[in-house]
Design a protein around this motif. Structure first.
Motif, PDB file in Angstrom:
ATOM      1  N   LYS A   1      -2.465   4.214  16.119  1.00 23.18           N
ATOM      2  CA  LYS A   1      -2.131   5.148  17.187  1.00 23.18           C
ATOM      3  C   LYS A   1      -0.814   5.870  16.907  1.00 23.18           C
ATOM      4  CE  LYS A   1      -4.389   2.310  20.647  1.00 23.18           C
ATOM      5  NZ  LYS A   1      -4.194   1.443  21.802  1.00 23.18           N
ATOM      6  N   ALA A   2       0.078   5.227  16.179  1.00 20.30           N
ATOM      7  CA  ALA A   2       1.409   5.785  15.954  1.00 20.30           C
ATOM      8  C   ALA A   2       1.823   5.591  14.499  1.00 20.30           C
ATOM      9  CB  ALA A   2       2.414   5.107  16.873  1.00 20.30           C
ATOM     10  N   HIS A   3       2.873   6.305  14.107  1.00 21.45           N
ATOM     11  CA  HIS A   3       3.443   6.124  12.785  1.00 21.45           C
ATOM     12  C   HIS A   3       4.057   4.733  12.683  1.00 21.45           C
ATOM     13  CE1 HIS A   3       2.963  10.320  11.823  1.00 21.45           C
ATOM     14  NE2 HIS A   3       3.666  10.688  12.882  1.00 21.45           N
ATOM     15  N   LYS A   4       4.067   4.190  11.479  1.00 21.65           N
ATOM     16  CA  LYS A   4       4.766   2.932  11.213  1.00 21.65           C
ATOM     17  C   LYS A   4       5.957   3.266  10.339  1.00 21.65           C
ATOM     18  CE  LYS A   4       1.597  -0.460  12.367  1.00 21.65           C
ATOM     19  NZ  LYS A   4       2.017  -1.502  13.248  1.00 21.65           N
ATOM     20  N   VAL A   5       7.156   2.952  10.827  1.00 19.87           N
ATOM     21  CA  VAL A   5       8.382   3.341  10.152  1.00 19.87           C
ATOM     22  C   VAL A   5       9.219   2.106   9.846  1.00 19.87           C
ATOM     23  CG1 VAL A   5      10.483   4.715  10.338  1.00 19.87           C
ATOM     24  CG2 VAL A   5       8.372   5.545  11.359  1.00 19.87           C
ATOM     25  N   GLY A   6       9.752   2.071   8.623  1.00 19.80           N
ATOM     26  CA  GLY A   6      10.658   1.005   8.212  1.00 19.80           C
ATOM     27  C   GLY A   6      11.893   1.615   7.572  1.00 19.80           C
ATOM     28  N   VAL A   7      12.972   0.850   7.537  1.00 18.94           N
ATOM     29  CA  VAL A   7      14.207   1.309   6.904  1.00 18.94           C
ATOM     30  C   VAL A   7      14.660   0.262   5.901  1.00 18.94           C
ATOM     31  CG1 VAL A   7      14.948   2.724   8.838  1.00 18.94           C
ATOM     32  CG2 VAL A   7      15.647   0.364   8.736  1.00 18.94           C
ATOM     33  N   SER A   8      15.383   0.724   4.886  1.00 16.85           N
ATOM     34  CA  SER A   8      15.846  -0.182   3.852  1.00 16.85           C
ATOM     35  C   SER A   8      17.185   0.289   3.308  1.00 16.85           C
ATOM     36  CB  SER A   8      14.812  -0.239   2.721  1.00 16.85           C
ATOM     37  OG  SER A   8      15.263  -1.069   1.688  1.00 16.85           O
TER      38      SER A   8
ATOM     39  N   TYR B   1       6.187   8.175   2.001  1.00 14.12           N
ATOM     40  CA  TYR B   1       5.209   8.360   3.071  1.00 14.12           C
ATOM     41  C   TYR B   1       3.813   8.468   2.504  1.00 14.12           C
ATOM     42  CZ  TYR B   1       5.610  13.233   1.619  1.00 14.12           C
ATOM     43  OH  TYR B   1       5.633  14.387   0.886  1.00 14.12           O
ATOM     44  N   CYS B   2       2.842   8.018   3.276  1.00 18.09           N
ATOM     45  CA  CYS B   2       1.428   8.176   2.940  1.00 18.09           C
ATOM     46  C   CYS B   2       0.618   8.009   4.221  1.00 18.09           C
ATOM     47  CB  CYS B   2       0.984   7.180   1.874  1.00 18.09           C
ATOM     48  SG  CYS B   2       0.813   5.500   2.421  1.00 18.09           S
ATOM     49  N   PRO B   3      -0.570   8.610   4.270  1.00 15.61           N
ATOM     50  CA  PRO B   3      -1.425   8.425   5.444  1.00 15.61           C
ATOM     51  C   PRO B   3      -1.788   6.953   5.610  1.00 15.61           C
ATOM     52  CG  PRO B   3      -2.227  10.222   4.091  1.00 15.61           C
ATOM     53  CD  PRO B   3      -1.145   9.545   3.312  1.00 15.61           C
ATOM     54  N   SER B   4      -1.920   6.536   6.818  1.00 11.42           N
ATOM     55  CA  SER B   4      -2.218   5.136   7.111  1.00 11.42           C
ATOM     56  C   SER B   4      -3.636   4.775   6.675  1.00 11.42           C
ATOM     57  CB  SER B   4      -2.054   4.882   8.599  1.00 11.42           C
ATOM     58  OG  SER B   4      -2.395   3.567   8.901  1.00 11.42           O
ATOM     59  N   PRO B   5      -3.822   3.600   6.042  1.00 12.04           N
ATOM     60  CA  PRO B   5      -5.168   3.188   5.631  1.00 12.04           C
ATOM     61  C   PRO B   5      -6.029   2.743   6.809  1.00 12.04           C
ATOM     62  CG  PRO B   5      -3.621   1.450   5.136  1.00 12.04           C
ATOM     63  CD  PRO B   5      -2.818   2.626   5.649  1.00 12.04           C
ATOM     64  N   LYS B   6      -5.395   2.354   7.905  1.00 14.57           N
ATOM     65  CA  LYS B   6      -6.105   1.902   9.097  1.00 14.57           C
ATOM     66  C   LYS B   6      -6.014   2.963  10.175  1.00 14.57           C
ATOM     67  CE  LYS B   6      -4.811  -2.886   8.236  1.00 14.57           C
ATOM     68  NZ  LYS B   6      -4.097  -4.030   8.785  1.00 14.57           N
ATOM     69  N   ALA B   7      -6.857   2.886  11.152  1.00 11.93           N
ATOM     70  CA  ALA B   7      -6.790   3.801  12.294  1.00 11.93           C
ATOM     71  C   ALA B   7      -5.687   3.311  13.231  1.00 11.93           C
ATOM     72  CB  ALA B   7      -8.124   3.856  13.007  1.00 11.93           C
TER      73      ALA B   7
ATOM     74  N   TYR C   1       0.841  -1.203   0.000  1.00 11.92           N
ATOM     75  CA  TYR C   1       0.000   0.000   0.000  1.00 11.92           C
ATOM     76  C   TYR C   1       0.880   1.258   0.000  1.00 11.92           C
ATOM     77  CZ  TYR C   1      -3.449   3.452   1.440  1.00 11.92           C
ATOM     78  OH  TYR C   1      -4.246   4.557   1.491  1.00 11.92           O
ATOM     79  N   LEU C   2       1.932   1.256   0.803  1.00 11.75           N
ATOM     80  CA  LEU C   2       2.828   2.401   0.885  1.00 11.75           C
ATOM     81  C   LEU C   2       3.496   2.674  -0.466  1.00 11.75           C
ATOM     82  CD1 LEU C   2       4.432   4.567   2.448  1.00 11.75           C
ATOM     83  CD2 LEU C   2       6.042   2.768   3.066  1.00 11.75           C
ATOM     84  N   PHE C   3       4.023   1.643  -1.118  1.00 11.33           N
ATOM     85  CA  PHE C   3       4.717   1.842  -2.378  1.00 11.33           C
ATOM     86  C   PHE C   3       3.761   2.209  -3.520  1.00 11.33           C
ATOM     87  CE2 PHE C   3       8.253   0.030  -0.179  1.00 11.33           C
ATOM     88  CZ  PHE C   3       9.357   0.602  -0.794  1.00 11.33           C
ATOM     89  N   GLU C   4       2.515   1.776  -3.448  1.00 13.47           N
ATOM     90  CA  GLU C   4       1.556   2.122  -4.501  1.00 13.47           C
ATOM     91  C   GLU C   4       0.980   3.523  -4.326  1.00 13.47           C
ATOM     92  OE1 GLU C   4      -1.341  -0.983  -4.348  1.00 13.47           O
ATOM     93  OE2 GLU C   4      -0.108  -2.371  -5.520  1.00 13.47           O
ATOM     94  N   ASN C   5       0.751   3.958  -3.091  1.00 16.62           N
ATOM     95  CA  ASN C   5       0.062   5.222  -2.837  1.00 16.62           C
ATOM     96  C   ASN C   5       0.946   6.307  -2.229  1.00 16.62           C
ATOM     97  OD1 ASN C   5      -2.439   4.051  -3.632  1.00 16.62           O
ATOM     98  ND2 ASN C   5      -2.503   3.033  -1.653  1.00 16.62           N
ATOM     99  N   GLY C   6       2.187   6.006  -1.939  1.00 17.31           N
ATOM    100  CA  GLY C   6       3.035   6.947  -1.228  1.00 17.31           C
ATOM    101  C   GLY C   6       3.638   8.025  -2.103  1.00 17.31           C
TER     102      GLY C   6
END
Length: 123
Positions: free
Chosen positions: A44-51, A36-42, A19-24
């Motif tokens: 409580k916090a940001h979801k962060v990944g590194v690559s 980055y993109c707004p979360s599709p689900k409700a 979802y992030l790579f398609e809509n970000g």
């Protein structure tokens, strides 16, 4: 603010990453790229990944070192990310440096803060 990188903040799962790579939205500054993109689900916090690309660092030891440094950048300056994004977002930080030497933490923090400023100004 709590400076821990908790399990709730880890970006995991095929569906969320897809979802992030398609809509970000993408932004790049020096050796870092952020998606980055707004979360599709409700959430409580940001979801962060590194690559880190396997093309840049052939050895897993080096890739893991750069990933640890990127997570440390996020952890130390988490408040900047929360100032940039008011609602929870999905975020991926990608290292795109060209040379094969491991960057210093100071350099990565500087680039991280610059890219967050760029994102904040473009919104």
């Amino acid at each position: 603010m709590n400076q821990r990188y908790t399990k709730e903040e880890h970006l995991k799962g095929y569906k969320l990453i897809k979802y992030l790579f398609e809509n970000g939205k993408w932004d790049k500054k020096h050796s870092l790229k952020i998606i980055y993109c707004p979360s599709p689900k409700a959430l409580k916090a940001h979801k962060v990944g590194v690559s880190v690309s396997k093309k840049i660092f052939k050895h897993a030891v080096d890739r893991n070192r750069v990933k640890r440094l990127l997570r440390e950048c996020y952890r130390l300056h988490k408040y900047e990310l929360y100032n940039t994004f008011a609602i929870p977002h999905l975020i991926m930080i990608v290292y795109t440096g060209k040379n094969q030497e491991i960057p210093s933490l100071k350099k990565l923090i500087n680039n991280y803060l610059r890219i967050l400023e760029k994102v904040k100004s473009s919104r």
